[in-house]
Design a protein around this motif. Sequence first.
Motif, PDB file in Angstrom:
ATOM      1  N   SER A  40       0.849  -1.195   0.000  1.00 34.40           N
ATOM      2  CA  SER A  40       0.000   0.000   0.000  1.00 34.40           C
ATOM      3  C   SER A  40       0.882   1.241   0.000  1.00 34.40           C
ATOM      4  O   SER A  40       1.884   1.296   0.706  1.00 34.40           O
ATOM      5  CB  SER A  40      -0.880  -0.022   1.255  1.00 34.40           C
ATOM      6  N   ARG A  78      -1.600   0.999   8.716  1.00 30.46           N
ATOM      7  CA  ARG A  78      -1.631   1.385   7.305  1.00 30.46           C
ATOM      8  C   ARG A  78      -2.784   0.648   6.626  1.00 30.46           C
ATOM      9  O   ARG A  78      -2.987  -0.548   6.867  1.00 30.46           O
ATOM     10  CB  ARG A  78      -0.312   1.068   6.607  1.00 30.46           C
ATOM     11  N   LYS A 117      -6.240   3.037   1.967  1.00 25.62           N
ATOM     12  CA  LYS A 117      -6.267   4.482   1.764  1.00 25.62           C
ATOM     13  C   LYS A 117      -5.772   5.146   3.039  1.00 25.62           C
ATOM     14  O   LYS A 117      -5.601   4.475   4.052  1.00 25.62           O
ATOM     15  CB  LYS A 117      -7.711   4.956   1.464  1.00 25.62           C
ATOM     16  N   THR A 118      -5.547   6.435   2.987  1.00 23.20           N
ATOM     17  CA  THR A 118      -5.098   7.170   4.158  1.00 23.20           C
ATOM     18  C   THR A 118      -6.078   6.947   5.303  1.00 23.20           C
ATOM     19  O   THR A 118      -7.287   7.043   5.127  1.00 23.20           O
ATOM     20  CB  THR A 118      -5.029   8.679   3.851  1.00 23.20           C
ATOM     21  N   ALA A 122      -0.463   4.193   0.661  1.00 19.47           N
ATOM     22  CA  ALA A 122      -1.127   5.175   1.526  1.00 19.47           C
ATOM     23  C   ALA A 122      -0.242   5.475   2.735  1.00 19.47           C
ATOM     24  O   ALA A 122       0.490   4.596   3.180  1.00 19.47           O
ATOM     25  CB  ALA A 122      -2.466   4.612   1.997  1.00 19.47           C
TER      26      ALA A 122
END
Lengths: 339, 819
Positions: B726, B788, B791-792, B728
């Motif tokens: 990821s 994590r 997405k954020t 993000a």
Amino acid sequence: MQEQALQEIAATADVEALQQVKTKYVGKSGLVTRELGSLGKLPPEERKARGAEINAVRAALDAALTEREGVLKRAALDARLASEAIDVTLPGLQLPAGGLHPITRVYDDLIGIFTRLGYDTVEGPEVEDEHHNFEALNVPWYHPARDLQDTFWLEDGRLLRTHTSPMQIRYMVDHTPPLKIVARGKVYRYEATDATHEAMFHQLEGLVVGDGIKMSDLKGTVAEMARGLFGARAKVRFQPSYYPFTEPGADFAVWWENPRGESKWLELGGCGMVHPNVFRAVDDLREAAGKERIYEGKTGFAFGLGPERIAMLKYGIPDIRYFYANDPKVIGQFRGALG
Amino acid sequence: MKLPYSWLQELIPQLPPVNTLEPVFAQLGLPLEGIDPAPAPPAGVLLVSVSEAAAIPGTQLTKLTLDTGPHGQKTIASGAPNAVGLPAGTMLALVVPGTRLGDTEYGVRSLQGVESWGMAASAKELGIGESSAGLLLFPAGTAPVGTPLADVWPADSVLDIEITPNRADALSVLGVARDLAAFLKLELKEPSQGLAASGQGQIEVTLPPRAVTLERDPSKKLRFGSDHFSARTVSGVHNGPAPVELQRRLTLAGMRSIDLIVDSSNYVMLELGQPTALYDRRDVTNDRILVSFGLRQGENVKDLMGGEHQVGPEDLLILDGRERGVMSVADAFQTAQTPQTDGGVLGIAGIMGGDHGHVRADTSEVVIESAHFDPVLLRRTATRLGLKTDAVYRYERGVDPMLSPRGANRVAELLVRYGGGTAEAGLTTVGTPELPADIQVTGEQVRGLLGMHIDTGEMVDILTHLGAQVKQDGDTLSVTPPTWRVDMVVWQDLAEEVARLHGYAELPETLPTFSPHPDNHGAGVVSAARRSLKGALAGLGAQEVVTYTFTSDPEAEQARSEAPSVKLQNPLTAERTGLRTALYPSLLKATQNRPKGERALLFEIGRIFPASGEAEKLGLLLRGPLAPSTHQAGVAGSFAAFKGLLESLAAGQGAGLEIRQLRGADVPPALHPGIAGAVVWNGQEVGWLGALHPEIAQGYGLKGDTYLLEVSLPLPAAEWAFSDPSRAPAAWRDLAVIAPQSVSYGEVAALLRKEVGPQLESLEPFDVYVGEQIPEGQRSVAVRLTFRGEKTLSDSEVDPVMERLIGAVRAAGWAIREK
């Protein structure tokens, strides 16, 4: 003013002082900036000439500032680098190097050669039963060939394998030919220890079984191994010998053109064509385990040799006991590319 | 086996010079261990004749009056036992005064009032043999008195031949000569066939029944005891020294010359490969010989050397013909009666003669036994009784079953010729040996197995030269092996003979070309994984060692490892009585062998043999600093440093690693009870690590800390799959948990991991604190959690997770340390 400013720039000792001079002359309210700002008060006919004059001063100052800044930054860097200097001849913070045992190194050489030739490497138990170690290998209990391999018998009637050959039997019982394997591991002999004899040592054994496998295939394979171990000019010599589990049987020697000493024939091991009684014993074991009999009529070859002996010959190790004393001054030498 | 060159040359007159023979023997598969020069006796040693032998009163010495020929009559005093009562005319080897042997110069001296002129010598004193037991003696008339001994005892060479167990046929001069003649295509001069016999002999021989089963091998084989037995008598033998050439040949072959009768038997064994036994006929009661199994368990048999042996129902004996409770012991065996053997044991068949029946100084009537015995029975008896004689050595490998009559006739010939005896005309021979079956083979089979082109015609030549009878039908051969080649059984044996005589050097070099059957796929995986592990460990700075598998009870006790349960029946030394049950004692020993205090980071991969069964283990040991100090501080060898090595190893192998605190009874006895953990590799517990128990360390003389690891191999592999990381950004939260000190970090971490789930990317402790603000007996562990997601992650997503965590911590009975 230009003279004055240039002198001040040249006199700066560090970047900070230079910044002050810069602010004083060309900053937002610096002397030169103010001069430019006051141009509007001049009559138009003077304005242009005066403007050009001040811009020239400004350009000269900018150039001087940039140059001085470069000089000062380099000086600052030089000073920092000088202060960071290290005596690199002092020792590092070392994680002392590890290494592999010389027997592993020799196995690596051998297994590397056979891996390139398409062999798989297998292992098996060190505590064996009499059947796998002797009987199935055409060495019945009453056979004088038993005298060739003095055996450590265990109290429960089992034994310490005297050679890597029982792994041939175990492997064939579980697998289908054609097959190509090398088997490796420790073996044991009931022998008093001296410079050339150990109660425990290692072997590597090869086994190839298929249809129409020939003794010339055996010789070619041993020759391939010899060249892998001792260089492209190594040659192989076969002489008749006797191993109960082979027929015909042979001992093989390798002609070594020794770069560091006397070239000679090295007696390295034994080999031969798998005896039909061995195939029969394997089929018997398969049958007992509910598997099909598939080895009758196959042919194959086997060969065996000892890594200790190779290491001793190749590297000039004088005493087989060195391998198990684990003296760091001895085993610590076998690192990097071994000649 | 040692053989004089001259003896071989007698059988092959065109035998090439001795110094050219080494490659010939090697190509035959009879490699030479050496060619030893056998010098002639020194000059100054003369054959002289004894005129009189008289005891010197009050001493052990004998005064010998000698006819020395050129030097006239001389006397010597000799202490040799065989000098006593020497008959006049006997010849001996005299070292004449002025002769040097080694460092000694012999002269004339006075012994007990007898002028001793030089010395009467033994074979050893002359450097021509090993025997120092008595004087070298020769029959009267061996040579004119005064002849230098070297004239009848010439220099020679001794070939020391290595004979593999299959080549029973080569355990004689004749056998070796046959092979050489066939290979070199030279004429073979057969030794004498012996004294021809006609008609039945006077000795009656009874053989045992054929079918006997051994306990050890109940169903596989029927044993025959003896299937061929010849006996012949010679009377009027004058026993005494054997002729010089017999003595010389026996001596060079490494045997001791005894007297004519014994030497004749040994000579024939060396010449033909047929062992014989010679009895004093006075002991062969009723001129009958019974070959029988020892029927009474534990029957005590005295051999001719004075040894006593307990024999039983599976030992083959030679009995005399005295009247016994049962007429035939053989019948008794089948009807399960128990006759008393009541002594009368002439010998343990094929192994050693008995005290009863054995040839003595006054023996003149000799019964010669020349027989074929079952190799398996004899080997079994000889092994059990510890009697490995030259005779049984040959029998267990396989004596030519047809040789019995020839052996008897050849011994008879020697006794008649050299002992002045008279042989009876007849020869008793009983039994019908079972000969090996014919072998069918095609030329194509042989060529196919060897991968070498040899014409079928050449194969016929080779096999015929070796003594086989070959019938050829096109490419098909029907081969009757020679009776002395008991090793020729299957057609592959013939292929070897063809290759051997054609020359192994002619074998071409090819390579097998095939793809292994699919079920061989993956056979090398374990080996490859082990090699990779070794490389990784060496890369982490560990030195591989290889140690002995053997151990002993005291060693296991000292290391507090499981006591060895796999024990040797026949240990070589007290330190090696069993097999190790753990690797770490071997590593401790390897460390102990090093200079005191030396740093060690060692590993071994090897097998152990605990009661639960053979297993492969990896052992790792650290002593001293991880990185030694120099002008600057190094890195001390702490538990953390040691565990860090394992963590690096696991990371490098792509494995998940967890260490679980071990407490109380779960701590392996080798370890410090407070510094011990279970190693969990890819989710499976595989072993342990920790600090060596200080008491064990003290016992081994190891000062300072030692850390140990022992895990089972192969290490479990985890399924591997690629996952796209990821991109993000991560979110972080710190949390300090206060828990009793008995709660390990691992337990705290496990709870947190479980509560967060997959969004937890990592969990790292950054502070462990005990002291003010923390209740007695508790400690605070502060961790940083990294989250994590795809997405954020917003606070509104992370905060509820933290709430849940805090709740779980409290639910576990622990507390959160507020800032």
